[in-house]
Design a protein around this motif. Sequence first.
Motif, PDB file in Angstrom:
ATOM      1  N   ALA A 130       0.803  -1.176   0.165  1.00 26.76           N
ATOM      2  CA  ALA A 130      -0.030  -0.086  -0.011  1.00 26.76           C
ATOM      3  C   ALA A 130       1.058   1.148  -0.146  1.00 26.76           C
ATOM      4  N   GLY A 131       2.001   1.090   0.898  1.00 20.50           N
ATOM      5  CA  GLY A 131       2.903   2.322   0.734  1.00 20.50           C
ATOM      6  C   GLY A 131       3.526   2.541  -0.765  1.00 20.50           C
ATOM      7  N   ASN A 132       3.894   1.494  -1.145  1.00 20.69           N
ATOM      8  CA  ASN A 132       4.617   1.561  -2.490  1.00 20.69           C
ATOM      9  C   ASN A 132       3.513   2.024  -3.547  1.00 20.69           C
ATOM     10  N   ILE A 133       1.951   1.695  -3.573  1.00 22.42           N
ATOM     11  CA  ILE A 133       1.335   2.288  -4.344  1.00 22.42           C
ATOM     12  C   ILE A 133       1.254   3.719  -4.224  1.00 22.42           C
ATOM     13  N   GLY A 134       1.283   4.311  -2.941  1.00 18.94           N
ATOM     14  CA  GLY A 134       1.289   5.726  -2.798  1.00 18.94           C
ATOM     15  C   GLY A 134       2.654   6.470  -3.338  1.00 18.94           C
ATOM     16  N   LEU A 260      10.372   6.787 -15.738  1.00 24.77           N
ATOM     17  CA  LEU A 260      11.316   5.740 -15.325  1.00 24.77           C
ATOM     18  C   LEU A 260      11.348   5.786 -13.803  1.00 24.77           C
ATOM     19  N   TYR A 261      11.276   6.922 -13.146  1.00 29.86           N
ATOM     20  CA  TYR A 261      11.450   7.276 -11.727  1.00 29.86           C
ATOM     21  C   TYR A 261      10.122   6.653 -10.912  1.00 29.86           C
ATOM     22  N   VAL A 262       8.896   6.774 -11.748  1.00 30.81           N
ATOM     23  CA  VAL A 262       7.784   6.169 -11.110  1.00 30.81           C
ATOM     24  C   VAL A 262       7.605   4.810 -11.360  1.00 30.81           C
ATOM     25  N   GLY A 263       8.402   4.278 -12.757  1.00 28.31           N
ATOM     26  CA  GLY A 263       8.416   2.715 -13.047  1.00 28.31           C
ATOM     27  C   GLY A 263       9.317   2.177 -11.975  1.00 28.31           C
ATOM     28  N   LEU A 264      10.333   2.777 -11.375  1.00 31.54           N
ATOM     29  CA  LEU A 264      11.415   2.025 -10.350  1.00 31.54           C
ATOM     30  C   LEU A 264      10.601   2.131  -9.050  1.00 31.54           C
ATOM     31  N   LEU A 265       9.949   3.109  -8.771  1.00 33.99           N
ATOM     32  CA  LEU A 265       8.995   3.059  -7.520  1.00 33.99           C
ATOM     33  C   LEU A 265       7.901   1.963  -7.521  1.00 33.99           C
ATOM     34  N   MET A 266       7.383   1.697  -8.580  1.00 33.89           N
ATOM     35  CA  MET A 266       6.245   0.649  -9.039  1.00 33.89           C
ATOM     36  C   MET A 266       6.863  -0.936  -8.652  1.00 33.89           C
ATOM     37  N   VAL A 267       8.253  -1.039  -9.030  1.00 31.03           N
ATOM     38  CA  VAL A 267       8.912  -2.157  -8.898  1.00 31.03           C
ATOM     39  C   VAL A 267       9.107  -2.679  -7.348  1.00 31.03           C
ATOM     40  N   GLY A 268       9.187  -1.502  -6.534  1.00 31.17           N
ATOM     41  CA  GLY A 268       9.323  -1.613  -5.143  1.00 31.17           C
ATOM     42  C   GLY A 268       8.089  -2.119  -4.550  1.00 31.17           C
ATOM     43  N   VAL A 269       6.647  -2.263  -5.309  1.00 31.32           N
ATOM     44  CA  VAL A 269       5.586  -3.047  -4.419  1.00 31.32           C
ATOM     45  C   VAL A 269       5.960  -4.508  -4.510  1.00 31.32           C
ATOM     46  N   LEU A 270       6.389  -4.948  -5.632  1.00 31.87           N
ATOM     47  CA  LEU A 270       6.993  -6.528  -5.696  1.00 31.87           C
ATOM     48  C   LEU A 270       8.093  -6.604  -4.751  1.00 31.87           C
ATOM     49  N   GLY A 271       8.852  -5.775  -4.318  1.00 31.15           N
ATOM     50  CA  GLY A 271      10.151  -5.804  -3.489  1.00 31.15           C
ATOM     51  C   GLY A 271       9.378  -5.998  -1.792  1.00 31.15           C
ATOM     52  N   GLN A 272       8.566  -5.241  -1.453  1.00 29.18           N
ATOM     53  CA  GLN A 272       7.918  -5.031  -0.289  1.00 29.18           C
ATOM     54  C   GLN A 272       7.062  -6.501  -0.068  1.00 29.18           C
ATOM     55  N   TYR A 273       6.249  -6.804  -1.352  1.00 24.86           N
ATOM     56  CA  TYR A 273       5.422  -8.006  -1.018  1.00 24.86           C
ATOM     57  C   TYR A 273       6.478  -9.324  -0.824  1.00 24.86           C
TER      58      TYR A 273
END
Length: 410
Positions: A130-134, A260-273
């Motif tokens: 949820a944090g990474n979605i934000g 690319l910055y936003v895409g990098l942050l989106m990949v973080g959702v997978l990392g968190q999970y």
Amino acid sequence: MVHTYELSIPILVPIWLAEFSVIDVGVAQFPVNPATVGTLVAVGYGLFGLGALPSGVLVDRVSARFLITVGLLGMGASFLLLSVSPSPVVIGLALAVWGVSASVYHPSGLSLISRGVEKRGSAFAYHGMAGNIGISLGPLVTIVLLLFLDWRVVVGLLTIPAVVAAVYALRVDIDERAAVVDGGGDADAHAGSAVSSLGDFLSSSRVLFASLFAVVFAVTFFSGLYYRGVLTFLPELLRDVPALAPVEFGGRTFEPGDYLYVGLLMVGVLGQYVAGKLTDSYRPEYGITFGFGALAVVALLFVPASAIGLPALLVVSALLGFFLFAVQPFYQATVAEFTPPGKRGLSYGFTYLGVFGVGALGAVIAGTLLTYFSVEQLFLVLAALGVGASALGSYLVSAGTGRGDPDGAT
């Protein structure tokens, strides 16, 4: 909502660098450059971390729901002030209000999870997602709105979600202590150990720092410096990569680096999970060791990958996003392993004092290195931070016995 605002700020940094030339504080004037803007931003980010400690004390005594609601309303008010800021000084003031307001969240939210949910690892994973979605949606919405609107209008619109979230926080039905109620009726076991005076605070702090929590606290220093150091100026750095040159389309200019910055942050959702799930089955200290080691390697590869071309940069950026956020559930779960439930709010207060309080200096360090040194030297410093945190994780692996010890290793 916390991270929506937090990671929208770096999108605005290049705009402030271009729009303003002088920071006038009355008795002195300073030029606007990465070093001074980094310091300005670090004030808000620093208060975000420094406020976590008193918030951690409060959440052991006050409803987490109340603190979270107050924080949401304060964040909305801060961005409303930001929307009418006529100068960098007022921008700094608005960011300071945001930092104080946002600081209540992590001790409140993480204490709520650790006390109210039995499967903490999975809960931390979903919470992190949820944090990474934000983290990704906030910058994306900001970038899209900036194509059509002035930045002040954009940050004004961003106040609306905070008000909506505050209303939800007041209405949602939760049991804040479900996971600490046992057959003996010890529903209020944590209350008796809550901090109620300066003496209690000092004695409780001594208990925490006499345990392996002290090592986890040191990990948060390295984590926060790396996190803030790499993200604060990343949109600005990506704009200077030849493979990400601006694109003209439909009469508007698009910055591929922002996306690319936003895409990098989106990949973080997978990392968190992934990391959150792993903490249900493995000691999180292993995750700290490997995750920060990977971040050290990624920092060494980032500049060469930027020079090689877009495919290499995409791969390294994806790895950066994955591991930057994967380490968070590991140290969050490690805190829970080494602290008793009654000190959980205080322990998470100290944790985010390290991550975001000390970590705010990462923005100052990054801005200074970019102003007076080079991008290469910035990433060498980031690599050193990753090595330091990984070494501490190795120590926790060899010395820690926290898993299975409900009162923490003392």
